[in-house]
Every structure is written in C-alpha cells, then in structure tokens.
Design an enzyme around this catalytic site. Sequence first.
Site, PDB file in Angstrom:
ATOM      1  N   SER A 134       0.861  -1.187   0.000  1.00 48.69           N
ATOM      2  CA  SER A 134       0.000   0.000   0.000  1.00 48.69           C
ATOM      3  C   SER A 134       0.893   1.232   0.000  1.00 48.69           C
ATOM      4  CB  SER A 134      -0.857   0.012   1.264  1.00 48.69           C
ATOM      5  OG  SER A 134      -1.482   1.275   1.418  1.00 48.69           O
ATOM      6  N   TYR A 151      -2.313  -0.556  10.408  1.00 44.87           N
ATOM      7  CA  TYR A 151      -2.239  -0.889   8.981  1.00 44.87           C
ATOM      8  C   TYR A 151      -0.877  -0.463   8.419  1.00 44.87           C
ATOM      9  CZ  TYR A 151      -3.740  -1.065   4.041  1.00 44.87           C
ATOM     10  OH  TYR A 151      -3.857  -1.345   2.696  1.00 44.87           O
TER      11      TYR A 151
HETATM   12  N1  NAD Z   1      -8.740  -0.959  -1.253  1.00 42.59           N
HETATM   13  C1  NAD Z   1      -7.731  -0.085  -1.258  1.00 42.59           C
HETATM   14  O1  NAD Z   1      -7.915   1.134  -1.385  1.00 42.59           O
HETATM   15  C2  NAD Z   1      -6.310  -0.580  -1.120  1.00 42.59           C
HETATM   16  C3  NAD Z   1      -5.265   0.351  -1.271  1.00 42.59           C
HETATM   17  C4  NAD Z   1      -3.951  -0.077  -1.149  1.00 42.59           C
HETATM   18  C5  NAD Z   1      -3.679  -1.391  -0.870  1.00 42.59           C
HETATM   19  N2  NAD Z   1      -4.707  -2.270  -0.725  1.00 42.59           N
HETATM   20  C6  NAD Z   1      -4.355  -3.663  -0.423  1.00 42.59           C
HETATM   21  O2  NAD Z   1      -4.867  -4.479  -1.464  1.00 42.59           O
HETATM   22  C7  NAD Z   1      -5.137  -5.779  -0.946  1.00 42.59           C
HETATM   23  C8  NAD Z   1      -6.553  -6.191  -1.365  1.00 42.59           C
HETATM   24  O3  NAD Z   1      -7.456  -5.251  -0.849  1.00 42.59           O
HETATM   25  P1  NAD Z   1      -8.951  -5.090  -1.371  1.00 42.59           P
HETATM   26  O4  NAD Z   1      -9.208  -3.652  -1.531  1.00 42.59           O
HETATM   27  O5  NAD Z   1      -9.196  -6.013  -2.502  1.00 42.59           O
HETATM   28  O6  NAD Z   1      -9.699  -5.570  -0.041  1.00 42.59           O
HETATM   29  P2  NAD Z   1     -10.947  -6.558   0.170  1.00 42.59           P
HETATM   30  O7  NAD Z   1     -11.338  -6.412   1.599  1.00 42.59           O
HETATM   31  O8  NAD Z   1     -11.970  -6.349  -0.875  1.00 42.59           O
HETATM   32  O9  NAD Z   1     -10.304  -7.985  -0.098  1.00 42.59           O
HETATM   33  C9  NAD Z   1      -9.445  -8.606   0.822  1.00 42.59           C
HETATM   34  C10 NAD Z   1      -9.707 -10.104   0.765  1.00 42.59           C
HETATM   35  O10 NAD Z   1      -8.863 -10.700   1.744  1.00 42.59           O
HETATM   36  C11 NAD Z   1      -9.632 -11.692   2.418  1.00 42.59           C
HETATM   37  N3  NAD Z   1      -9.073 -11.944   3.748  1.00 42.59           N
HETATM   38  C12 NAD Z   1      -9.242 -11.197   4.870  1.00 42.59           C
HETATM   39  N4  NAD Z   1      -8.636 -11.797   5.900  1.00 42.59           N
HETATM   40  C13 NAD Z   1      -8.049 -12.919   5.409  1.00 42.59           C
HETATM   41  C14 NAD Z   1      -7.282 -13.951   5.998  1.00 42.59           C
HETATM   42  N5  NAD Z   1      -6.993 -13.957   7.303  1.00 42.59           N
HETATM   43  N6  NAD Z   1      -6.844 -14.959   5.214  1.00 42.59           N
HETATM   44  C15 NAD Z   1      -7.155 -14.968   3.896  1.00 42.59           C
HETATM   45  N7  NAD Z   1      -7.891 -14.034   3.284  1.00 42.59           N
HETATM   46  C16 NAD Z   1      -8.330 -13.015   4.048  1.00 42.59           C
HETATM   47  C17 NAD Z   1     -11.036 -11.127   2.477  1.00 42.59           C
HETATM   48  O11 NAD Z   1     -11.992 -12.144   2.704  1.00 42.59           O
HETATM   49  C18 NAD Z   1     -11.158 -10.471   1.108  1.00 42.59           C
HETATM   50  O12 NAD Z   1     -11.672 -11.359   0.151  1.00 42.59           O
HETATM   51  C19 NAD Z   1      -4.930  -5.683   0.561  1.00 42.59           C
HETATM   52  O13 NAD Z   1      -3.671  -6.198   0.899  1.00 42.59           O
HETATM   53  C20 NAD Z   1      -4.989  -4.201   0.835  1.00 42.59           C
HETATM   54  O14 NAD Z   1      -4.252  -3.838   1.981  1.00 42.59           O
HETATM   55  C21 NAD Z   1      -6.006  -1.900  -0.845  1.00 42.59           C
END
Ligand code: NAD
Length: 261
Positions: free
Chosen positions: A144, A157
């Site tokens: 991130s 985070y």
């Molecule tokens: N959404 C944003 O703005 C953003 C920005 C920067 C980075 N990210 C990163 O991108 C990645 C994906 O994020 P996203 O936006 O798709 O989020 P999301 O919440 O839509 O998806 C995350 C997925 O991880 C799964 N998950 C949660 N806990 C888990 C565990 N213990 N074991 C296995 N799976 C688990 C959830 O069920 C979900 O399907 C993350 O690492 C997040 O930190 C997201």
Amino acid sequence: MRLSERVAWITGSAQGLGEALAYRFAEEGCRALLLTDIQVEAIQQVAQAVHEHHPACQTLGRVCDVRDEAQVAQVVNEAVQQFGALDILIANAGVIQSAEITEMSLSDWQWQMEVNLTGYFLCAREAARVMKPQGRGVILQINSKSGLKGSYKNCAYAASKFGGIGLTQSIAMDLAPYGIRVNAICPGNLLDSPMWQGTLFEQYARKWGLPEEAIRKYYEAQVPLGRGCTYTDVANLAVFLASDEASYITGEAYRVAGGQL
Ligand SMILES: NC(=O)c1ccc[n+]([C@@H]2O[C@H](COP(=O)([O-])OP(=O)(O)OC[C@H]3O[C@@H](n4cnc5c(N)ncnc54)[C@H](O)[C@@H]3O)[C@@H](O)[C@H]2O)c1
C-alpha cells in the site's frame, strides 16, 4: 499472454483486487490458478467463474486463512500435486481497521499485523519452499502507499505494511540465488473496491469529521492525476513484474498512486 503456462496463487481472491487479478492473470495465459480466501462460498464461486471465462485456465478455489500455518502449507501442497509447479505468488490478502492510537485495541492491532504481515510471511515461505528447487519463481506482495509513508489514524495498517517492505527487501536477498524475484506493489486508494465501499468511506468520514458523500472528493483531490486507483492500474504492474520482462527487478516496492505521496 505474457504469463503463458504459469501457475499462480492469489491470496484473498474472493473479492476486490484479488478477484480482479485472478481474471487478469487467467487472461494473460496462466495455465492454472490457486485462489484462496477465508470466504467459503465466494472463493468457490470466483474460482468457477474465472475458469468459465477462461477455460484454458484451471482453477482451484480453497479456503485458507493466511494466518494459519497448517492451512497455508496444505493448500500449497494440494496445488503443487495438482498442477505440478508454483511459479507466482501474489500475497494480496489484507485487512484494515482505522483508529487513532489511543483508541486502537490490541486485538485490532494484532489482527492487522497477523493478516497483513505474518500472513505474507507464511505464504511467501511456503511458496519459496516450492520455488527454490524449481530454480525460478516470483513473489509479489500487494502492499500500500501506507507501507511507504505513515497514515493518519491508521497506525496498525501502516506498521504492518511497512513491515511487508522489510520482508520483501530481505527475502529478495535470500531468494535471489535461486532465481526467485520478490517485489511489492503499493497502490493508492482503490475507491471503488469493497474495502472502501464496505467500510472505509464510513470509517474515514468519522476520522476526518466529514459527511460520507464528501470523502471520495476529498481523497481524489489529494491525487495529482485526479482520480482513485483502479484494479487495472495495479494489474498492469503486477503482470509486468510477474513476467520475464522484469527479470532484473527484485527487492523493490513500486507505488501505483497517481503521483500521490
Ligand atoms: N482498497 C484499497 O484502497 C487498497 C489500497 C492499497 C492497498 N490495498 C491492499 O490491497 C489488498 C486487497 O485489498 P482489497 O481492496 O481487494 O480488499 P478486500 O477487503 O476487498 O479484499 C481482501 C480479501 O482478503 C480476504 N481476507 C481477509 N482476511 C483474510 C485472511 N486472514 N486470510 C485470507 N484471506 C483473508 C477477504 O476475505 C477479502 O476477500 C490488501 O492487501 C490491501 O491492503 C487496498
């Protein structure tokens, strides 16, 4: 088709970015995908749907909590038995719970550290155990922009994601002699993702004392390129880093954040 014949594993792929990466990696020619998540039904549905859209790509949808050492080992073993190799890991599973430090509970802190950092460690370790004897492999962490710069009311985070950068840089050195590259991608705000739609708009409205409707504009205004990050923005870099075109790149963390720092 820059990933033709590859076998890839994407954690947290039942929704959001992980799901989008599954479609894109199938489109780019992967012959098989291991798709894992804690969401029991959704991960099966995504695995089935990806295979239906891309019949040349076999998919294995499995429940796996990235914090659970035994489950992580088990799904990797099953995939390697079924597909014969593991070429790419995308450590994507991640969670966020915003709070000012004095309000941050120990359990919320530990949850974010365990999923975002320990989970990455366990998955990378297990993948590397398969990749080492293969003499090739790619590990990508979805980090991130908060892994490179502190984040207001997001101490757990950001700390977990900063840790991911240290892990990436260190294991890149451990694994380079075996032809395994390790990099991190640091997206900006994926404003249309379930993470934002489901909880962050509401969490951040509280954090900034703004109405929920104002939050999108507030975040867009901080991006020089003037918009939120999309799945395609992230997938374009992920495909490049996973492909042989990036064969001289390891130990790096790349922002995909529209110029935002
Ligand atoms: N959404 C944003 O703005 C953003 C920005 C920067 C980075 N990210 C990163 O991108 C990645 C994906 O994020 P996203 O936006 O798709 O989020 P999301 O919440 O839509 O998806 C995350 C997925 O991880 C799964 N998950 C949660 N806990 C888990 C565990 N213990 N074991 C296995 N799976 C688990 C959830 O069920 C979900 O399907 C993350 O690492 C997040 O930190 C997201």
